[in-house]
Design an enzyme around this catalytic site. Structure first.
Site, PDB file in Angstrom:
ATOM      1  N   ARG A 148       0.853  -1.186   0.000  1.00  0.00           N
ATOM      2  CA  ARG A 148       0.000   0.000   0.000  1.00  0.00           C
ATOM      3  C   ARG A 148       0.890   1.237   0.000  1.00  0.00           C
ATOM      4  O   ARG A 148       1.873   1.292   0.754  1.00  0.00           O
ATOM      5  CB  ARG A 148      -0.898   0.000   1.245  1.00  0.00           C
ATOM      6  CG  ARG A 148      -1.980   1.064   1.194  1.00  0.00           C
ATOM      7  CD  ARG A 148      -2.806   1.103   2.475  1.00  0.00           C
ATOM      8  NE  ARG A 148      -2.160   1.925   3.489  1.00  0.00           N
ATOM      9  CZ  ARG A 148      -2.782   2.437   4.555  1.00  0.00           C
ATOM     10  NH1 ARG A 148      -4.068   2.191   4.759  1.00  0.00           N
ATOM     11  NH2 ARG A 148      -2.138   3.177   5.433  1.00  0.00           N
ATOM     12  N   TYR A 160      -2.923  11.302   6.432  1.00  0.00           N
ATOM     13  CA  TYR A 160      -3.252   9.948   6.875  1.00  0.00           C
ATOM     14  C   TYR A 160      -2.293   8.910   6.302  1.00  0.00           C
ATOM     15  O   TYR A 160      -2.015   8.912   5.103  1.00  0.00           O
ATOM     16  CB  TYR A 160      -4.683   9.568   6.442  1.00  0.00           C
ATOM     17  CG  TYR A 160      -4.893   8.084   6.544  1.00  0.00           C
ATOM     18  CD1 TYR A 160      -5.121   7.489   7.779  1.00  0.00           C
ATOM     19  CD2 TYR A 160      -4.750   7.266   5.428  1.00  0.00           C
ATOM     20  CE1 TYR A 160      -5.222   6.119   7.885  1.00  0.00           C
ATOM     21  CE2 TYR A 160      -4.862   5.893   5.528  1.00  0.00           C
ATOM     22  CZ  TYR A 160      -5.095   5.324   6.760  1.00  0.00           C
ATOM     23  OH  TYR A 160      -5.175   3.969   6.867  1.00  0.00           O
ATOM     24  N   ASP A 218      -5.178   3.933  -0.140  1.00  0.00           N
ATOM     25  CA  ASP A 218      -6.334   4.184   0.729  1.00  0.00           C
ATOM     26  C   ASP A 218      -6.645   5.681   0.716  1.00  0.00           C
ATOM     27  O   ASP A 218      -5.836   6.493   1.165  1.00  0.00           O
ATOM     28  CB  ASP A 218      -5.983   3.718   2.152  1.00  0.00           C
ATOM     29  CG  ASP A 218      -7.187   3.654   3.075  1.00  0.00           C
ATOM     30  OD1 ASP A 218      -8.233   4.239   2.736  1.00  0.00           O
ATOM     31  OD2 ASP A 218      -7.074   3.016   4.144  1.00  0.00           O
ATOM     32  N   HIS A 220      -9.182   6.922   2.329  1.00  0.00           N
ATOM     33  CA  HIS A 220      -9.688   7.164   3.682  1.00  0.00           C
ATOM     34  C   HIS A 220     -10.905   8.083   3.727  1.00  0.00           C
ATOM     35  O   HIS A 220     -10.948   9.042   4.503  1.00  0.00           O
ATOM     36  CB  HIS A 220      -8.566   7.682   4.592  1.00  0.00           C
ATOM     37  CG  HIS A 220      -8.486   6.919   5.869  1.00  0.00           C
ATOM     38  ND1 HIS A 220      -8.687   7.482   7.099  1.00  0.00           N
ATOM     39  CD2 HIS A 220      -8.258   5.620   6.096  1.00  0.00           C
ATOM     40  CE1 HIS A 220      -8.573   6.559   8.030  1.00  0.00           C
ATOM     41  NE2 HIS A 220      -8.310   5.412   7.451  1.00  0.00           N
ATOM     42  N   GLU A 244      -8.997   2.153  -2.047  1.00  0.00           N
ATOM     43  CA  GLU A 244      -9.804   1.849  -0.856  1.00  0.00           C
ATOM     44  C   GLU A 244     -10.527   3.094  -0.342  1.00  0.00           C
ATOM     45  O   GLU A 244      -9.947   4.179  -0.324  1.00  0.00           O
ATOM     46  CB  GLU A 244      -8.852   1.314   0.223  1.00  0.00           C
ATOM     47  CG  GLU A 244      -9.524   1.054   1.551  1.00  0.00           C
ATOM     48  CD  GLU A 244      -8.529   0.595   2.611  1.00  0.00           C
ATOM     49  OE1 GLU A 244      -7.371   0.268   2.249  1.00  0.00           O
ATOM     50  OE2 GLU A 244      -8.897   0.568   3.784  1.00  0.00           O
ATOM     51  N   GLU A 270     -14.071  -1.088   5.977  1.00  0.00           N
ATOM     52  CA  GLU A 270     -13.431  -1.291   7.283  1.00  0.00           C
ATOM     53  C   GLU A 270     -14.245  -0.690   8.430  1.00  0.00           C
ATOM     54  O   GLU A 270     -14.091  -1.113   9.571  1.00  0.00           O
ATOM     55  CB  GLU A 270     -11.996  -0.750   7.288  1.00  0.00           C
ATOM     56  CG  GLU A 270     -11.901   0.760   7.227  1.00  0.00           C
ATOM     57  CD  GLU A 270     -10.460   1.256   7.159  1.00  0.00           C
ATOM     58  OE1 GLU A 270      -9.671   0.692   6.397  1.00  0.00           O
ATOM     59  OE2 GLU A 270     -10.139   2.209   7.880  1.00  0.00           O
ATOM     60  N   ARG A 291     -13.795  -5.036   2.937  1.00  0.00           N
ATOM     61  CA  ARG A 291     -12.713  -4.659   3.848  1.00  0.00           C
ATOM     62  C   ARG A 291     -13.015  -4.929   5.318  1.00  0.00           C
ATOM     63  O   ARG A 291     -12.225  -4.571   6.193  1.00  0.00           O
ATOM     64  CB  ARG A 291     -12.429  -3.160   3.673  1.00  0.00           C
ATOM     65  CG  ARG A 291     -11.716  -2.801   2.414  1.00  0.00           C
ATOM     66  CD  ARG A 291     -10.267  -3.273   2.443  1.00  0.00           C
ATOM     67  NE  ARG A 291      -9.460  -2.470   3.338  1.00  0.00           N
ATOM     68  CZ  ARG A 291      -8.517  -2.942   4.155  1.00  0.00           C
ATOM     69  NH1 ARG A 291      -8.292  -4.224   4.224  1.00  0.00           N
ATOM     70  NH2 ARG A 291      -7.825  -2.139   4.917  1.00  0.00           N
ATOM     71  N   GLU A 347      -4.511  -7.576   4.631  1.00  0.00           N
ATOM     72  CA  GLU A 347      -3.688  -6.480   5.161  1.00  0.00           C
ATOM     73  C   GLU A 347      -2.898  -7.001   6.357  1.00  0.00           C
ATOM     74  O   GLU A 347      -3.449  -7.676   7.227  1.00  0.00           O
ATOM     75  CB  GLU A 347      -4.601  -5.329   5.596  1.00  0.00           C
ATOM     76  CG  GLU A 347      -3.869  -4.101   6.102  1.00  0.00           C
ATOM     77  CD  GLU A 347      -4.846  -2.989   6.505  1.00  0.00           C
ATOM     78  OE1 GLU A 347      -5.997  -3.310   6.895  1.00  0.00           O
ATOM     79  OE2 GLU A 347      -4.462  -1.807   6.430  1.00  0.00           O
ATOM     80  N   TRP A 410     -11.877  11.884   8.035  1.00  0.00           N
ATOM     81  CA  TRP A 410     -10.429  11.602   8.086  1.00  0.00           C
ATOM     82  C   TRP A 410     -10.179  10.156   7.667  1.00  0.00           C
ATOM     83  O   TRP A 410     -11.107   9.386   7.575  1.00  0.00           O
ATOM     84  CB  TRP A 410      -9.837  11.875   9.466  1.00  0.00           C
ATOM     85  CG  TRP A 410      -9.990  10.750  10.417  1.00  0.00           C
ATOM     86  CD1 TRP A 410     -11.046  10.508  11.227  1.00  0.00           C
ATOM     87  CD2 TRP A 410      -9.059   9.698  10.643  1.00  0.00           C
ATOM     88  NE1 TRP A 410     -10.837   9.387  11.936  1.00  0.00           N
ATOM     89  CE2 TRP A 410      -9.633   8.856  11.603  1.00  0.00           C
ATOM     90  CE3 TRP A 410      -7.785   9.399  10.131  1.00  0.00           C
ATOM     91  CZ2 TRP A 410      -8.995   7.704  12.062  1.00  0.00           C
ATOM     92  CZ3 TRP A 410      -7.146   8.269  10.576  1.00  0.00           C
ATOM     93  CH2 TRP A 410      -7.769   7.418  11.541  1.00  0.00           C
TER      94      TRP A 410
HETATM   95  O1  EZ4 Z   1      -7.144   3.946   9.737  1.00  0.00           O
HETATM   96  O2  EZ4 Z   1      -7.542   0.887  11.504  1.00  0.00           O
HETATM   97  O3  EZ4 Z   1      -6.740   0.424   5.794  1.00  0.00           O
HETATM   98  N1  EZ4 Z   1      -6.500   0.649   6.921  1.00  0.00           N
HETATM   99  C1  EZ4 Z   1      -6.912   1.713   7.609  1.00  0.00           C
HETATM  100  C2  EZ4 Z   1      -6.576   1.718   9.073  1.00  0.00           C
HETATM  101  C3  EZ4 Z   1      -7.500   2.598   9.903  1.00  0.00           C
HETATM  102  C4  EZ4 Z   1      -7.382   2.263  11.350  1.00  0.00           C
HETATM  103  C5  EZ4 Z   1      -8.436   2.988  12.170  1.00  0.00           C
HETATM  104  O4  EZ4 Z   1      -8.524   2.408  13.424  1.00  0.00           O
HETATM  105  O5  EZ4 Z   1      -7.517   2.601   7.066  1.00  0.00           O
HETATM  106  O6  EZ4 Z   1      -5.261   2.106   9.217  1.00  0.00           O
HETATM  107 CO    CO Z   2      -8.391   1.764   5.266  1.00  0.00          CO
END
Ligand code: EZ4
Ligand code: CO
Length: 410
Positions: A148, A160, A218, A220, A244, A270, A291, A347, A410
């Site tokens: 990643r 992030y 990602d 996010h 992602e 996730e 996820r 992951e 975030w």
């Molecule tokens: O930010 O698990 O893809 N993985 C992620 C993680 C999340 C954390 C949040 O608790 O996006 O790193």
């Molecule tokens: Co993620």
């Protein structure tokens, strides 16, 4: 009938907070379940201690499905991360007990191995390209065969997934632990700057590391659907394994627009916790990878149900496995991933050395592939003496503001 004799919650903070359910049966077996909900750990502790554990004493440890349905339906209040993490911990601990009683590794009870090992991806990051390249090389040296990629954005101070310092202890990029303290850390964000920067980064990474290495990214939850569509399209030449959380997916229909505009594979989920969160995403084939974590999605029983549903639509697993999933939750993901047909990728970030002293694991990571091992059960034990040395510490995930001060995802 084998009744549950004791049920306790162990909270420990070796490198970060972990919440572990520990069940014992009348025949002396110990089963473990992960209930860690990053940044809201004690809510799950209270849910378990106050409302669930008293119901478990004396129940038949082997009635996993019945216990799952009992906890889900009798609560009346359905779904949600706290509820589903609590149910997940009970479910995984019961699967651990059943597999130990059978004298088999858990994956055998789920149908046996469908493959020899689980392709894992690691998290490389850098504030700029030279740091990112070093991080990718470091991961390749550790054996990772899928990576990643997260990078700093010019003009932003904290982004992030990007390590604040290039190298933490033992080659581990240690940006993940939630900041310890009484208030969450603030980060900044500018979507236009990010969208301008990222395609050039993937161009540089492909030029340096070649066409074969699977690369992931990602976003996010930060983009609108039209921004996500544009990013997916811009990244098509770089052949991503997945993009992602391109956009928040509480609104599942939003993914239709993204899907219409790009062939970059999409991964989501996730922060989801039930099959209902995926209903349209799966049925309309709006995503390519699920996820969800075993830990946050009702355990093996419920995540298997989601993945079986996904399999009908050629959607694969991409089970969440950052360091806020404990070794217990990771082991559960590995047994499930080994057994199902529609495994995609796992992951995997290494935990810190103190975590490894608290949780003794038997799963392995060799040449980029994980395997849960062949110990009866999950193959993880909890050293309660060690755990007791690391009391809970208040910790929060960070939060995000746009450059004009508006709070953003975030
Ligand atoms: O930010 O698990 O893809 N993985 C992620 C993680 C999340 C954390 C949040 O608790 O996006 O790193
Ligand atoms: Co993620």
């Amino acid at each position: 009938m084998t009744s549950i004799q004791t049920a306790e919650v162990v909270v420990t903070s070796p490198d970060r907070n972990f919440v572990t359910l520990r069940l014992t049966t009348e025949d002396g077996l110990v089963g473990l379940g992960d209930a860690t909900l990053n940044g809201r750990e004690l809510a799950v502790v209270a849910y378990l201690r106050e409302h669930v554990l008293p119901l478990l004493i004396g129940r038949d440890a082997h009635r996993i499905e019945d216990t799952w349905q009992f906890l889900y339906r009798s609560a009346y209040w359905r779904r949600g991360p706290v509820t589903m993490a609590a149910i997940a911990a009970v479910d995984v601990a019961l699967w651990d007990l059943k597999a130990q009683a059978a004298g088999m590794p858990l994956y055998q009870l789920l149908g046996g191995a469908s493959r020899t090992g689980l392709l894992a991806y690691g998290h490389a990051s850098g504030r700029d390209l030279p740091e990112l390249f070093d991080s990718i090389r470091d991961h390749l040296d550790q054996g990772y065969q899928a990576i990643r990629v997260q990078i700093g954005v010019p003009g932003l101070t904290a982004v992030y997934g990007v390590a604040a310092s290039p190298r933490a202890g033992g080659g581990r990029y240690d940006y993940e632990p939630a900041g310890r303290g009484a208030y969450p850390a603030e980060e900044d964000w500018d979507t236009r700057a990010y969208l301008r920067h990222l395609p050039a980064v993937f161009d540089a990474v492909r030029n340096e590391f070649g066409p074969e290495l699977p690369l992931l990214h990602d976003a996010h939850h930060r983009l609108t659907p039209i921004q996500a569509a544009r990013l997916g399209k811009a990244l098509e030449p770089y052949d991503l394994f997945w993009l992602e959380d391109a956009t928040p997916a509480e609104n599942q229909q939003a993914l239709r627009l993204v899907r219409q505009h790009t062939t970059t594979p999409l991964a989501i989920g996730e922060v989801f916790n039930t099959i209902w969160d995926y209903q349209e995403l799966i049925r309309e084939q709006l995503i390519d990878y699920v996820r969800s974590a075993v830990t946050h999605t009702g355990g093996i029983t419920h995540l298997r149900r989601i993945l079986d549903f996904a399999a009908q639509y050629q959607i694969k697993s991409g089970i969440h496995g950052p360091t806020d999933i404990s070794p217990v939750g990771m082991a559960a993901a590995l047994h499930l991933g080994l057994a199902i047909h529609n495994f995609g990728i796992q992951e995997y970030m290494k935990h810190g050395t103190r975590t490894d002293q608290v949780f003794h694991q038997t799963f392995t990571f060799t040449d980029g592939y994980l395997h849960p091992g062949d110990q009866p059960g999950l193959g993880v034990t909890l050293d309660t003496d060690q755990a007791g040395q690391y009391p809970y510490e208040q910790a929060y995930l960070p939060y995000n503001r746009l450059t004009d001060g508006t709070i953003h995802d975030w």
